[in-house]
Design an enzyme around this catalytic site. Structure first.
Site, PDB file in Angstrom:
ATOM      1  CB  SER A 112      -0.954   0.003   1.192  1.00 39.15           C
ATOM      2  OG  SER A 112      -0.229  -0.108   2.402  1.00 39.15           O
TER       3      SER A 112
ATOM      4  CG  HIS B  85     -43.301  18.026 -13.904  1.00 36.62           C
ATOM      5  ND1 HIS B  85     -43.240  16.679 -13.668  1.00 36.62           N
ATOM      6  CD2 HIS B  85     -44.249  18.521 -13.064  1.00 36.62           C
ATOM      7  CE1 HIS B  85     -44.134  16.357 -12.742  1.00 36.62           C
ATOM      8  NE2 HIS B  85     -44.750  17.455 -12.354  1.00 36.62           N
TER       9      HIS B  85
ATOM     10  CB  SER C 287     -15.927  27.234 -27.307  1.00 35.26           C
ATOM     11  OG  SER C 287     -15.689  26.568 -28.516  1.00 35.26           O
TER      12      SER C 287
ATOM     13  CE  LYS D  28     -20.927  27.794 -25.568  1.00 36.38           C
ATOM     14  NZ  LYS D  28     -21.914  26.789 -25.727  1.00 36.38           N
TER      15      LYS D  28
ATOM     16  CD  GLU E  13     -20.932  22.160 -18.324  1.00 32.04           C
ATOM     17  OE1 GLU E  13     -19.850  21.791 -18.808  1.00 32.04           O
ATOM     18  OE2 GLU E  13     -21.716  22.910 -18.934  1.00 32.04           O
TER      19      GLU E  13
ATOM     20  CE  LYS F 278      -4.532   1.714   3.707  1.00 34.46           C
ATOM     21  NZ  LYS F 278      -5.434   0.893   4.559  1.00 34.46           N
TER      22      LYS F 278
HETATM   23  N1  ARG Z   1      -1.198  -1.823   4.664  1.00 34.73           N
HETATM   24  C1  ARG Z   1      -2.172  -2.516   5.418  1.00 34.73           C
HETATM   25  C2  ARG Z   1      -3.561  -1.873   5.188  1.00 34.73           C
HETATM   26  O1  ARG Z   1      -3.616  -0.879   4.580  1.00 34.73           O
HETATM   27  C3  ARG Z   1      -1.834  -2.471   6.867  1.00 34.73           C
HETATM   28  C4  ARG Z   1      -2.364  -3.630   7.627  1.00 34.73           C
HETATM   29  C5  ARG Z   1      -1.722  -4.885   7.188  1.00 34.73           C
HETATM   30  N2  ARG Z   1      -2.082  -5.940   8.069  1.00 34.73           N
HETATM   31  C6  ARG Z   1      -1.790  -7.214   7.808  1.00 34.73           C
HETATM   32  N3  ARG Z   1      -2.194  -8.100   8.638  1.00 34.73           N
HETATM   33  N4  ARG Z   1      -1.148  -7.555   6.727  1.00 34.73           N
HETATM   34  O2  ARG Z   1      -4.580  -2.369   5.593  1.00 34.73           O
END
Ligand code: ARG
Length: 460
Positions: A21, A154, A275, A281, A288, A323
């Site tokens: 990650s 409407h 434009s 324009k 938008e 995340k």
């Molecule tokens: N990078 C992991 C996450 O975003 C952290 C937790 C990882 N935990 C594990 N048991 N491998 O969730």
């Protein structure tokens, strides 16, 4: 780092590409350090780690904190994630004492803690941004209590309303968005720290102490729930989706108001584009895109809900997918809200165009029917039919209701008097709607007072 013992081979490149990650979790770094500082302080206070080693850890973490603040600290892919990257950096700084930090903790409670801390800050910031947008809407509303425009149903002219009445509707929507954010904040602000992998720990930790040190309201009650719950993140994505839907409707209104046949409002040159081919324009691109980005926010909710769907309890790497959705949702809603605030502030209203349009489409037909009910004691259903015939006549003559003479009205129903024609002006119609929540100036002024009180309230 999380290898070495059991595993003898280096991770395959493709395995790392899939599982690390590090590419997106760097923004948790400051929160990870703060969480570790609270954890090590507690470990020392509980006699789990020697004070001298705890001090070393704290000093090392502070140095890392400075690097993070300078923006020179990066999460490293070969170390999986931000948590392992920080631990490795600590190792380089203070040596083997660094190995004591992870006592009575797991990455599972660590990452949940980090994300909650991160989100808590963003919720507070977002509430401030929404408050600013609310303020801009209230400013526009207070300037346009007497500005008449056609209210639509409407997407056809329905009844005359004031521009303030329309704008205040958005103020109320944002007020509810802010309440939802505050409620979400309450559920985000609980501490998973000390839940370890999922079962708790055999060390005599003090979860209340770490929760308090991190400003959480309380430790989460159940360790499995604490490490595997992502409803706090889903709730944030749901709340931002709803908020974004409100922004989208406002944006859609703006685009409509700026459309060629209407021309109700205009935005400054700095907030429109032109434009590449049509030099005349002035396009409301930003409005938008506020509308368009709503799709992305709803997508993030759907994405995380789909990840959680069918996932049994405990930690699984699926949860790492939370995340990017949460980060992008926070960035996107923030951009949309701040951009919308500038547009609402910069918007100038063409009151003449609004007033002219307010009378088109027989928008005061209901007023004429109401007059028959009020003055001639006609049942509303019957008054509706009579007025329908009046409208048909105006359609046939290609004129507005106001252009019909009293004689013409009386031919349709002899109970009409000269007084009846007075209810046909859009301004009179708007001013007559004095019921609670209506568009009459008195009601709108009262609504403004209420909205200002809500606007000044700090939910977070
Ligand atoms: N990078 C992991 C996450 O975003 C952290 C937790 C990882 N935990 C594990 N048991 N491998 O969730």
């Amino acid at each position: 780092m999380a290898r070495g013992g059991r595993l003898n081979q280096k991770p395959a490149e493709i395995f790392q590409d899939m599982t690390a990650s590090a590419g997106f979790d760097g923004r948790l770094a400051p929160y990870d350090v703060v969480g570790s500082l609270a954890h090590v302080q507690m470990l020392a206070a509980q006699g789990i780690v020697r004070p001298s080693e705890a001090r070393k850890i704290q000093q090392g973490l502070k140095k890392i904190q400075q690097k993070i603040e300078k923006g020179t600290f990066k999460s490293r892919k070969e170390l999986d994630d931000i948590h392992m990257t920080i631990e490795a950096a600590l190792h380089r700084l203070i040596g083997s004492a660094a190995g004591r930090l992870h006592t009575a903790r797991s990455r599972n409670d660590q990452v949940a803690t980090d994300l909650r801390l991160w989100l808590r800050d963003r919720l507070v910031a977002l509430d401030g941004d929404l408050q600013a947008l609310q303020g801009a809407l209230l400013e526009q509303a207070s300037a346009h209590i007497m500005t008449v425009m056609p209210g639509l149903t409407h997407q056809q002219n329905a009844q005359p309303i004031s521009f303030a009445h329309h704008v205040l509707a958005y103020g109320d929507m944002l007020d509810r968005d802010r309440q939802r954010l505050a409620a979400c904040h309450g559920r985000v602000n609980e501490s998973p720290l000390g839940s370890a992998a999922l079962a708790g720990t055999s060390f005599p930790i003090d979860r209340k102490a770490t929760a308090a040190a991190l400003g959480f309201d309380r430790p989460m009650a159940n360790a499995i729930d604490a490490i595997s719950a992502r409803d706090f993140a889903m709730e944030f994505l749901a709340v931002t989706s709803i908020c974004s839907l409100h922004l989208s409707r406002l944006a859609a209104d703006m685009v409509l108001w700026m459309s060629t046949p209407l021309g109700f409002v205009s935005l400054p040159d700095s907030l429109v584009s032109s434009s590449s081919i049509m030099p005349q324009k002035r396009n409301p691109d930003a409005a938008e895109l506020v509308r368009g980005k709503t799709g992305r926010l709803i997508g993030h909710f759907t994405a995380l809900a789909s990840v959680i769907k069918g996932l049994p309890l405990g930690y699984a790497m699926d949860l790492q997918e939370d995340k990017q959705a949460v980060f992008d949702a926070a960035d996107t809603i923030d951009l949309s809200v701040r951009c919308m605030t500038e547009m609402v502030k910069g918007m100038t209203v063409n009151a003449d165009a609004m007033a002219a349009a307010a009378g088109h489409g027989y928008t005061t037909a209901t007023d004429l029917a109401d007059w028959l009910v009020r003055v001639a004691d006609v049942p509303f259903r019957q008054a509706h039919r009579i007025t329908g015939r009046v409208v048909s006549l105006a359609v046939r003559k290609k004129c507005d209701l106001e252009d019909l003479s009293l004689t013409e009205l009386q031919k349709i129903d002899p109970r009409f008097t000269a007084q009846a024609r007075r209810v046909l002006s859009p301004m009179a119609s708007m001013q007559s709607r004095t019921s609670e929540g209506g568009t009459a100036p008195g009601q709108v002024r009262r609504a403004l007072v209420r909205a200002r009180r809500r606007y000044q309230k700090n939910f977070l």
